[in-house]
Design a protein around this motif. Structure first.
Motif, short mmCIF file in Angstrom:
data_model
loop_
_atom_site.label_atom_id
_atom_site.label_comp_id
_atom_site.label_asym_id
_atom_site.label_seq_id
_atom_site.Cartn_x
_atom_site.Cartn_y
_atom_site.Cartn_z
N LEU A 20 0.85 -1.19 0.00
CA LEU A 20 0.00 0.00 0.00
C LEU A 20 0.88 1.24 0.00
O LEU A 20 1.81 1.35 0.81
CB LEU A 20 -0.91 0.01 1.23
CG LEU A 20 -1.80 -1.21 1.44
CD1 LEU A 20 -2.62 -1.05 2.71
CD2 LEU A 20 -2.72 -1.43 0.24
N GLU A 21 0.59 2.18 -0.91
CA GLU A 21 1.35 3.42 -0.98
C GLU A 21 0.48 4.58 -0.52
O GLU A 21 -0.61 4.80 -1.05
CB GLU A 21 1.83 3.68 -2.42
CG GLU A 21 2.85 2.67 -2.91
CD GLU A 21 3.42 3.05 -4.27
OE1 GLU A 21 3.05 4.14 -4.77
OE2 GLU A 21 4.22 2.29 -4.82
N LEU A 22 0.97 5.32 0.49
CA LEU A 22 0.28 6.50 1.00
C LEU A 22 1.21 7.69 0.91
O LEU A 22 2.40 7.57 1.18
CB LEU A 22 -0.16 6.31 2.45
CG LEU A 22 -1.25 5.28 2.73
CD1 LEU A 22 -0.64 3.91 2.98
CD2 LEU A 22 -2.06 5.69 3.97
N THR A 23 0.66 8.84 0.53
CA THR A 23 1.48 10.05 0.46
C THR A 23 1.79 10.54 1.88
O THR A 23 1.12 10.17 2.85
CB THR A 23 0.77 11.16 -0.31
OG1 THR A 23 -0.42 11.54 0.41
CG2 THR A 23 0.40 10.70 -1.71
N GLU A 24 2.81 11.41 1.97
CA GLU A 24 3.15 11.98 3.27
C GLU A 24 1.96 12.75 3.85
O GLU A 24 1.71 12.69 5.06
CB GLU A 24 4.34 12.94 3.11
CG GLU A 24 5.66 12.23 2.89
CD GLU A 24 6.80 13.23 2.87
OE1 GLU A 24 7.41 13.46 3.93
OE2 GLU A 24 7.06 13.80 1.80
N THR A 25 1.24 13.45 3.00
CA THR A 25 0.09 14.22 3.48
C THR A 25 -0.95 13.29 4.10
O THR A 25 -1.50 13.58 5.17
CB THR A 25 -0.54 15.01 2.32
OG1 THR A 25 0.44 15.86 1.74
CG2 THR A 25 -1.71 15.85 2.81
N ALA A 26 -1.22 12.16 3.44
CA ALA A 26 -2.19 11.20 3.97
C ALA A 26 -1.72 10.63 5.30
O ALA A 26 -2.50 10.51 6.25
CB ALA A 26 -2.43 10.09 2.96
N LEU A 27 -0.44 10.30 5.39
CA LEU A 27 0.09 9.73 6.63
C LEU A 27 0.05 10.74 7.77
O LEU A 27 -0.17 10.39 8.93
CB LEU A 27 1.52 9.24 6.41
CG LEU A 27 1.64 7.96 5.59
CD1 LEU A 27 3.08 7.72 5.17
CD2 LEU A 27 1.13 6.77 6.39
N PHE A 28 0.26 12.00 7.44
CA PHE A 28 0.27 13.04 8.47
C PHE A 28 -1.13 13.19 9.08
O PHE A 28 -1.25 13.58 10.24
CB PHE A 28 0.71 14.37 7.84
CG PHE A 28 1.03 15.43 8.87
CD1 PHE A 28 2.26 15.44 9.50
CD2 PHE A 28 0.10 16.41 9.19
CE1 PHE A 28 2.56 16.41 10.45
CE2 PHE A 28 0.40 17.38 10.13
CZ PHE A 28 1.63 17.39 10.76
N GLU A 29 -2.17 12.85 8.31
CA GLU A 29 -3.54 13.00 8.78
C GLU A 29 -4.07 11.74 9.48
O GLU A 29 -5.24 11.71 9.88
CB GLU A 29 -4.45 13.34 7.59
CG GLU A 29 -4.11 14.66 6.92
CD GLU A 29 -4.90 14.89 5.65
OE1 GLU A 29 -5.66 13.98 5.26
OE2 GLU A 29 -4.75 15.97 5.04
N ILE A 30 -3.22 10.72 9.63
CA ILE A 30 -3.66 9.46 10.22
C ILE A 30 -4.06 9.67 11.68
O ILE A 30 -3.31 10.24 12.47
CB ILE A 30 -2.55 8.40 10.11
CG1 ILE A 30 -2.37 8.00 8.65
CG2 ILE A 30 -2.88 7.18 10.95
CD1 ILE A 30 -3.57 7.36 8.02
N SER A 31 -5.25 9.17 12.05
CA SER A 31 -5.73 9.23 13.43
C SER A 31 -5.45 7.92 14.14
O SER A 31 -4.89 6.98 13.57
CB SER A 31 -7.23 9.51 13.43
OG SER A 31 -7.93 8.44 12.81
N GLY A 32 -5.85 7.86 15.40
CA GLY A 32 -5.60 6.65 16.18
C GLY A 32 -6.26 5.43 15.59
O GLY A 32 -5.66 4.35 15.50
N ASP A 33 -7.54 5.56 15.17
CA ASP A 33 -8.25 4.41 14.59
C ASP A 33 -7.59 3.95 13.30
O ASP A 33 -7.44 2.74 13.06
CB ASP A 33 -9.71 4.78 14.32
CG ASP A 33 -10.51 4.96 15.59
OD1 ASP A 33 -10.06 4.47 16.64
OD2 ASP A 33 -11.58 5.60 15.53
N SER A 34 -7.19 4.89 12.48
CA SER A 34 -6.55 4.53 11.22
C SER A 34 -5.19 3.88 11.46
O SER A 34 -4.78 2.99 10.72
CB SER A 34 -6.40 5.77 10.34
OG SER A 34 -7.66 6.30 10.01
#
Length: 585
Positions: free
Chosen positions: A457-471
């Motif tokens: 799975l590839e996630l951008t830095e922006t997406a990873l920065f927005e990761i919450s506890g559930d995610s």
């Protein structure tokens, strides 16, 4: 030219009819009576259903409902019994309404008790009935009678559609169909972010009307239509907008020089006079051009601009409308609408770009990349629709389509011994935040019976920065199962060490901006050395994107960057081309 002989038309379909527009009256087409009918059987009684199917087979096509719904394919006649009527009544009513004003006949198979007690229930839907026990001869006679009524209704609808939407004299599509086509083509141009030109041609014939009368005026207009058609050639569509006006919609993306060339051909109409009632009449076409999105954002606006330009046009050449008004918001709305259609109509394709080991150039994986192909065959650049998909939430549906297609491909490759063991798919922040994100991925792996190691799975830095506890819990769950997680376009986002420390990241994908000319650009080289060292200290793999030169690959290898992808090795390609590329290595 024979005035009543319709000119061939290639691109506009009749509204309200399934027949293709060949520029001919419907009566000139093949007789629909020669075609077998399509019978939808909604008979719940197994004995009656088999009995009826036995009589219908060989003469007509039998269609059955699927998955609790009526089939999407068209049908010409419905046969239903009382039990089937109760089950399918609502959908039958809807089907008859959709077919209006065309007659869609329904036959009821009923007992005498059904008719005595429930006949009123059937009045809004049933057109004919057969009593049980069924007499085969009587049944087939009534079927053929209703089929004949249906065919006559279809022919009448086609004839009416033709009359309403075509010019009486030239047989060309009229203003109705021209506007339909222009509206649809503008939507395609908006999605593709390309220009579109529409041309209006006016040939003044008032002097013919004043001197020779209405009949010869009509003949002169028909001859002009035929001449313009021949000057344009078979590849350029033409519509009749009025007694003295014609319209042309140029292909999406055609530049101004192409439009001028087409207009130049029309201008040749003035080079030869036409003979009407023994008189030689010279004609001088005037041409106006409107453009999307420079001049207007919809079909009516583009046509108005072309007509306005026409008012200022002379005999020497076409006049272009001068206003420029690009409406980005409208393009966004249209792209969103087209994306919904693309998902329903399966217009997406999956292309693959190989990832190779920089040391020995062996293929280690492929990245799955979504492509959108419009019905006319043109590809929409990802940058022109991905932002819209992300903003509207459609990206989740696209991501999941990509996941299924990629996993299905991996299964095929493993069964065929292709040698591609892993596929990387891009995942958006919206998808990760979905409650069923991890469940869907695990269920897809189980469905296609491929190991977790076959998926990254590839996630951008922006997406990873927005990761919450559930995610974060979902990603940790997937990582524990064995799925790799990569940071895409590393270095272009937040570049925070927090997600490298807290998140289950397994590799960094180095953005192509830092790879370009790295062998001669000291700034890029310094950034790459830092990223390589960072990955080594965190125990992460590295993948370099956008490699186009051998010198770039050599420098990356010297930094112990393990994997690379880019045009130096292969461009993204459809699966069939990928397999050919593998065999040619």
């Amino acid at each position: 030219m024979s005035v009543g002989n319709p000119t061939q038309v290639e691109w506009i379909a009749w509204r309200g009819t399934a027949l293709d527009d060949a520029g001919e009256e419907p009566d000139a087409a093949a007789d629909p009576a020669d075609q077998a009918g399509r019978v939808l059987l909604l008979v719940e009684s197994g004995g009656n259903r088999n009995h009826l199917a036995g009589h219908l087979q060989g003469r007509h096509h039998i269609i059955s409902p699927r998955g609790g719904r009526l089939p999407n394919e068209p049908f010409d006649l419905v046969v239903v019994d009382a039990a089937g009527f109760r089950r399918w009544h609502r959908q039958l009513v809807d089907a008859k309404l959709r077919d209006q004003p065309t007659f869609l006949p329904v036959i009821l198979i009923a007992s005498r008790r059904d008719l005595r007690r429930r006949l009123k229930l059937f009045w809004d839907t049933i057109d004919e009935f057969i009593l049980t026990p069924i007499e085969p001869g009587e049944f087939m006679e009534r079927v053929e009678m209703l089929f004949r009524a249906r065919r006559l209704a279809l022919k009448q609808r086609a004839r009416l559609a033709y009359v309403v939407n075509h010019d009486r004299l030239s047989g060309l599509p009229n203003l109705n169909l021209f506007m339909d086509r222009l509206t649809s083509t503008i939507m395609d141009a908006s999605v593709l972010n390309k220009p579109l030109y529409a041309t209006v041609v006016h040939v003044p014939l008032a002097h013919v009307l004043a001197s020779l009368g209405h009949r010869e005026f009509d003949r002169a207009a028909a001859v002009c239509a035929s001449r313009i058609r021949k000057l344009l050639g078979p590849g350029v569509p033409l519509a009749q907008l009025g007694s003295e006006k014609w319209g042309v919609i140029h292909p999406v993306g055609m530049q101004m020089d192409g439009v001028l060339e087409v207009c130049g051909r029309i201008q040749n109409l003035a080079g030869e006079s036409i003979r009407i009632d023994g008189e030689r009449i010279r004609v001088s076409p005037r041409i106006g051009v409107g453009a999307y999105p420079q001049d207007a954002s919809d079909a009516a606006g583009v046509l108005d601009c072309a007509i306005s330009a026409l008012a200022a046009a002379g005999d020497a050449g076409p006049m272009f409308y001068s206003k420029s008004d690009q409406d980005k918001a409208l393009r966004f709305i249209r792209t969103e609408s087209r994306l919904h259609e693309a998902l329903k109509q399966e217009q997406f394709e999956l292309w693959y770009q190989p990832q190779l080991c920089l040391e020995d150039r062996k293929i280690v994986a492929v990245e799955a990349l979504v492509r959108w192909r419009l019905p006319d065959g043109q590809l929409v650049p990802p940058l022109d629709f991905m932002e819209v998909a992300e903003t509207t939430g459609l990206i989740c549906d696209i991501d999941r389509w990509v996941l299924r297609e990629a996993c299905a491909a991996v299964k095929r490759w493993r069964e065929q011994g292709v040698g591609i063991e892993r596929v990387a798919v891009n995942v958006s922040a919206e998808d990760v935040c979905a409650a069923d994100f991890a469940d869907v991925i695990e269920a897809t792996l189980d469905e296609f019976r491929i190991p977790a190691a076959a998926l990254e799975l590839e996630l951008t830095e922006t997406a990873l920065f927005e990761i919450s506890g559930d995610s974060l819990d979902k990603l940790n769950r997937l990582r524990k199962r064995g799925i790799d997680i990569a940071v895409d376009d590393f270095g272009t986002g937040y570049s925070s060490l927090r997600y490298l420390h807290q998140l289950p990241v397994t590799s960094l994908k180095i953005d192509k901006a830092f790879v370009k000319n790295v062998d001669s650009n000291e700034t890029n080289a310094a950034i790459l050395r830092t990223i390589a060292l960072l990955a080594q200290n965190f125990g992460l793999g590295t993948v370099a994107e956008g490699i186009e030169a051998k010198e770039e690959a050599a420098y990356l290898a010297s930094l112990n960057v393990s994997v690379g992808q880019g045009y130096l090795y292969a461009k993204p390609m459809p699966e069939a081309d990928l397999l050919k590329w593998l065999k040619s290595r």
